[in-house]
Design an enzyme around this catalytic site. Structure first.
Site, mmCIF file in Angstrom:
data_model
loop_
_atom_site.group_PDB
_atom_site.id
_atom_site.type_symbol
_atom_site.label_atom_id
_atom_site.label_comp_id
_atom_site.label_asym_id
_atom_site.label_seq_id
_atom_site.Cartn_x
_atom_site.Cartn_y
_atom_site.Cartn_z
ATOM 1 N N CYS A 70 -6.890 4.784 -2.411
ATOM 2 C CA CYS A 70 -8.113 4.123 -2.375
ATOM 3 C C CYS A 70 -9.004 5.238 -1.915
ATOM 4 C CB CYS A 70 -8.118 3.151 -1.294
ATOM 5 S SG CYS A 70 -9.740 2.517 -0.645
ATOM 6 N N CYS A 73 -11.423 4.369 1.210
ATOM 7 C CA CYS A 73 -10.366 4.584 2.178
ATOM 8 C C CYS A 73 -10.262 6.027 2.862
ATOM 9 C CB CYS A 73 -8.924 4.140 2.146
ATOM 10 S SG CYS A 73 -8.918 2.292 1.533
#
Length: 144
Positions: A70, A73
């Site tokens: 991600c 993230c």
């Protein structure tokens, strides 16, 4: 009048410590391993430690649910670390959902990254999406 205490799980040995609330700002150490209980830095959780940290901590605990694939993230990781350094009396932790999928499943994470705030074993708030450190700090302070 009796003194108020909070249970804090040691991020090093995972022993549960009872700490007088008046001592929370005095950088208390673990009674078992003598390392700091409040580290002002996020610590990595795994399947075994996630539940322990959430259920046994009585202080505000913010968990970042993230994944290695991600991009938001990965962008938020240093921001989360900076926010943790600014809020030393809050426990900051991270769990990698692609590595510990079963452990994260009960928390119904629908998007990444998602920060979930817990207190006394109960979810009190959640915030999805990458945020800069100042917004993370504002969000956490609004929960106190």
């Amino acid at each position: 009048m009796s003194e108020q205490n909070s249970h804090i799980v040691c991020p090093h040995c995972y022993a549960t410590n009872r700490v007088p609330d008046a001592r929370l700002s005095a950088a208390p150490n673990c009674g078992k391993c003598a390392k700091p209980l409040l580290t002002a830095t996020p610590h990595e959780l795994n399947a075994k430690t996630l539940s322990n940290i959430i259920q046994k901590n009585e202080v505000l605990t913010v968990v970042d649910f993230w994944a290695s694939w991600c991009q938001p993230c990965l962008m938020m990781a240093p921001e989360f670390k900076t926010a943790a350094s600014q809020l030393p009396q809050v426990v900051f932790a991270k769990i990698q959902t692609d590595k510990y999928e079963q452990a994260a499943a009960p928390y119904n994470i629908r998007s990444l990254p998602t920060m979930v705030a817990f207190k006394n074993g109960k979810e009190i708030a959640r915030q999805s999406g990458a945020l800069p450190s100042h917004q993370i700090v504002q969000w956490v302070q609004s929960l106190k």
